[in-house]
Design an enzyme around this catalytic site. Sequence first.
Site, PDB file in Angstrom:
ATOM      1  N   CYS A 160       0.736  -1.185  -0.127  1.00 28.39           N
ATOM      2  CA  CYS A 160       0.015   0.085   0.055  1.00 28.39           C
ATOM      3  C   CYS A 160       0.857   1.233   0.024  1.00 28.39           C
ATOM      4  CB  CYS A 160      -0.957  -0.074   1.209  1.00 28.39           C
ATOM      5  SG  CYS A 160      -1.689  -1.455   1.250  1.00 28.39           S
ATOM      6  N   HIS A 196      -3.404   6.936   2.422  1.00 27.68           N
ATOM      7  CA  HIS A 196      -3.992   5.625   1.834  1.00 27.68           C
ATOM      8  C   HIS A 196      -5.278   5.503   2.616  1.00 27.68           C
ATOM      9  CE1 HIS A 196      -4.384   1.678   0.828  1.00 27.68           C
ATOM     10  NE2 HIS A 196      -4.025   1.230   1.987  1.00 27.68           N
ATOM     11  N   ASN A 241     -10.143  -0.074  -0.550  1.00 29.58           N
ATOM     12  CA  ASN A 241      -8.985  -0.114  -0.234  1.00 29.58           C
ATOM     13  C   ASN A 241      -8.244  -0.576  -1.645  1.00 29.58           C
ATOM     14  OD1 ASN A 241      -6.214  -0.443   0.107  1.00 29.58           O
ATOM     15  ND2 ASN A 241      -6.532  -1.353   2.327  1.00 29.58           N
TER      16      ASN A 241
HETATM   17  O1  UT7 Z   1      -3.801  -1.458   3.480  1.00 27.49           O
HETATM   18  C1  UT7 Z   1      -3.918  -1.757   4.870  1.00 27.49           C
HETATM   19  C2  UT7 Z   1      -5.048  -2.820   4.931  1.00 27.49           C
HETATM   20  N1  UT7 Z   1      -5.607  -3.074   6.043  1.00 27.49           N
HETATM   21  C3  UT7 Z   1      -6.610  -2.606   7.046  1.00 27.49           C
HETATM   22  O2  UT7 Z   1      -6.786  -1.149   6.994  1.00 27.49           O
HETATM   23  C4  UT7 Z   1      -7.060  -3.060   7.975  1.00 27.49           C
HETATM   24  C5  UT7 Z   1      -7.241  -2.489   9.235  1.00 27.49           C
HETATM   25  N2  UT7 Z   1      -8.272  -3.087  10.030  1.00 27.49           N
HETATM   26  C6  UT7 Z   1      -9.521  -2.935   9.979  1.00 27.49           C
HETATM   27  O3  UT7 Z   1     -10.009  -2.124   8.942  1.00 27.49           O
HETATM   28  C7  UT7 Z   1     -10.488  -3.724  10.994  1.00 27.49           C
HETATM   29  O4  UT7 Z   1      -9.729  -4.398  11.865  1.00 27.49           O
HETATM   30  C8  UT7 Z   1     -11.572  -4.834  10.003  1.00 27.49           C
HETATM   31  C9  UT7 Z   1     -12.377  -3.669   9.128  1.00 27.49           C
HETATM   32  C10 UT7 Z   1     -10.781  -5.527   9.251  1.00 27.49           C
HETATM   33  C11 UT7 Z   1     -12.086  -5.573  10.978  1.00 27.49           C
HETATM   34  O5  UT7 Z   1     -12.782  -4.628  11.933  1.00 27.49           O
HETATM   35  P1  UT7 Z   1     -12.911  -5.100  13.395  1.00 27.49           P
HETATM   36  O6  UT7 Z   1     -13.848  -4.308  14.380  1.00 27.49           O
HETATM   37  O7  UT7 Z   1     -11.474  -5.517  13.931  1.00 27.49           O
HETATM   38  O8  UT7 Z   1     -13.675  -6.363  13.547  1.00 27.49           O
HETATM   39  P2  UT7 Z   1     -12.970  -7.840  14.083  1.00 27.49           P
HETATM   40  O9  UT7 Z   1     -12.277  -8.697  12.980  1.00 27.49           O
HETATM   41  O10 UT7 Z   1     -12.851  -8.078  15.362  1.00 27.49           O
HETATM   42  O11 UT7 Z   1     -14.561  -8.761  13.744  1.00 27.49           O
HETATM   43  C12 UT7 Z   1     -15.733  -8.575  14.626  1.00 27.49           C
HETATM   44  C13 UT7 Z   1     -16.673  -9.424  14.091  1.00 27.49           C
HETATM   45  C14 UT7 Z   1     -16.390 -10.893  14.144  1.00 27.49           C
HETATM   46  O12 UT7 Z   1     -17.353 -11.547  14.590  1.00 27.49           O
HETATM   47  P3  UT7 Z   1     -17.728 -12.130  16.271  1.00 27.49           P
HETATM   48  O13 UT7 Z   1     -16.327 -13.221  16.298  1.00 27.49           O
HETATM   49  O14 UT7 Z   1     -17.543 -10.869  17.090  1.00 27.49           O
HETATM   50  O15 UT7 Z   1     -18.900 -12.791  16.189  1.00 27.49           O
HETATM   51  C15 UT7 Z   1     -16.258 -11.312  12.840  1.00 27.49           C
HETATM   52  O16 UT7 Z   1     -16.482 -12.694  12.576  1.00 27.49           O
HETATM   53  O17 UT7 Z   1     -17.285  -9.184  12.786  1.00 27.49           O
HETATM   54  C16 UT7 Z   1     -17.504 -10.376  12.194  1.00 27.49           C
HETATM   55  N3  UT7 Z   1     -16.906  -9.968  10.665  1.00 27.49           N
HETATM   56  C17 UT7 Z   1     -17.926  -9.740   9.648  1.00 27.49           C
HETATM   57  N4  UT7 Z   1     -19.380  -9.846  10.011  1.00 27.49           N
HETATM   58  C18 UT7 Z   1     -20.077  -9.258   8.980  1.00 27.49           C
HETATM   59  C19 UT7 Z   1     -15.726  -9.750   9.996  1.00 27.49           C
HETATM   60  N5  UT7 Z   1     -15.787  -9.611   8.797  1.00 27.49           N
HETATM   61  C20 UT7 Z   1     -17.414  -9.317   8.601  1.00 27.49           C
HETATM   62  C21 UT7 Z   1     -17.947  -9.002   7.473  1.00 27.49           C
HETATM   63  N6  UT7 Z   1     -19.380  -9.035   7.517  1.00 27.49           N
HETATM   64  N7  UT7 Z   1     -17.364  -8.625   6.257  1.00 27.49           N
END
Ligand code: UT7
Length: 321
Positions: free
Chosen positions: A111, A248, A278
């Site tokens: 990125c 970014h 992204n």
């Molecule tokens: O260029 C750099 C690229 N990377 C980034 O920018 C990533 C930076 N990180 C983030 O933006 C966030 O960590 C994410 C958006 C990827 C994830 O958000 P989060 O608040 O950290 O969510 P999480 O991974 O803790 O997941 C929370 C819940 C989980 O369910 P449970 O275990 O709480 O029941 C996931 O299974 O959300 C669930 N989940 C989804 N639900 C619906 C994960 N992905 C999805 C989805 N739709 N697409």
Amino acid sequence: MGTKIIGTGSCLPETIVTNDDLAKIMDTSDEWISTRTGIKERHLAKDETTAGMSAAAARKAMENAGVTAQDIDLIIVGTVTADHITPSCACEVQAAIGADNAVAFDINAACSGFMFALNIAHAYLQTGACKTALIIGAETLSKIMDWDDRSTCVLFGDGAGAAVLQKSDRGGLLAFDQGSDGAKGSVLSCADRTNNNPLVKTPRELGYVHMDGQEVYRFAVTTVPQSLTRTIEAAGLSVQDIDYFALHQANIRILQAVAKRLKVSEERLPVSLDHCGNISAASVPILLDEMNRKGLLKPGMKVAMSGFGGGLTWASAVLEW
Ligand code: UT7
């Protein structure tokens, strides 16, 4: 002597995929994606290729800059999704636009790719190794996504952005900050093919993107404000002197956290992730092109840019438009 961006261009694939479209094929929702990321839709490639989108963005940037392909003597493409291992995407762009006088190569800084390309081109221009550089960030990320992993695949999109650079008497690039932390590389990775030869027989499995989202989030909200602050200070400016922060486009919450840490209003951080997602190396140049074409960028304005991501890598720059 500075290095100035004299033209920008971008290209997105024709097909738009909304969050609701994704919710029809996986267990997700517009509500989850919008509130966690700010992303509403992304463009995904069907017939488009990384080199094809790069060449289209390059043509627009050259037109915007008022230069011809014959003027270009350096082409650098930041990408992790070139169409071939060889020839490089940059060489394919060279052939497509007819930039016969150019040296062309790709770099992989994920990125941060466009920002790394900017700094390399700056060095070439300042040493006199080239006179007119074309730098591109381009990705077809959809081909390396695991479409069964809803926590990553919903975040990314495809596209390309380009900029033409020349040396200038005043303004241009005022300061740069760049870094890498390879020890943390595993938090955002994508494996390539493994050894497969008469000595080692392994199944030819190609990898897909694997991401520890929370670790990447923590890395971004700590590193980006620090890197931006260092760069702004090195330019002899204060945060309040910066008209726009072109960052970014990974997640709206990261942009908001950076704005909060720098104590600047969110209006100074333009957004394209809502309609692009992204696009890794392409994010910053696409955003810059949108700002340029909307007429937001006026001569003399100070723009701070920052890329961050896989490697891990990061890079920031302050430039006077
Ligand atoms: O260029 C750099 C690229 N990377 C980034 O920018 C990533 C930076 N990180 C983030 O933006 C966030 O960590 C994410 C958006 C990827 C994830 O958000 P989060 O608040 O950290 O969510 P999480 O991974 O803790 O997941 C929370 C819940 C989980 O369910 P449970 O275990 O709480 O029941 C996931 O299974 O959300 C669930 N989940 C989804 N639900 C619906 C994960 N992905 C999805 C989805 N739709 N697409």
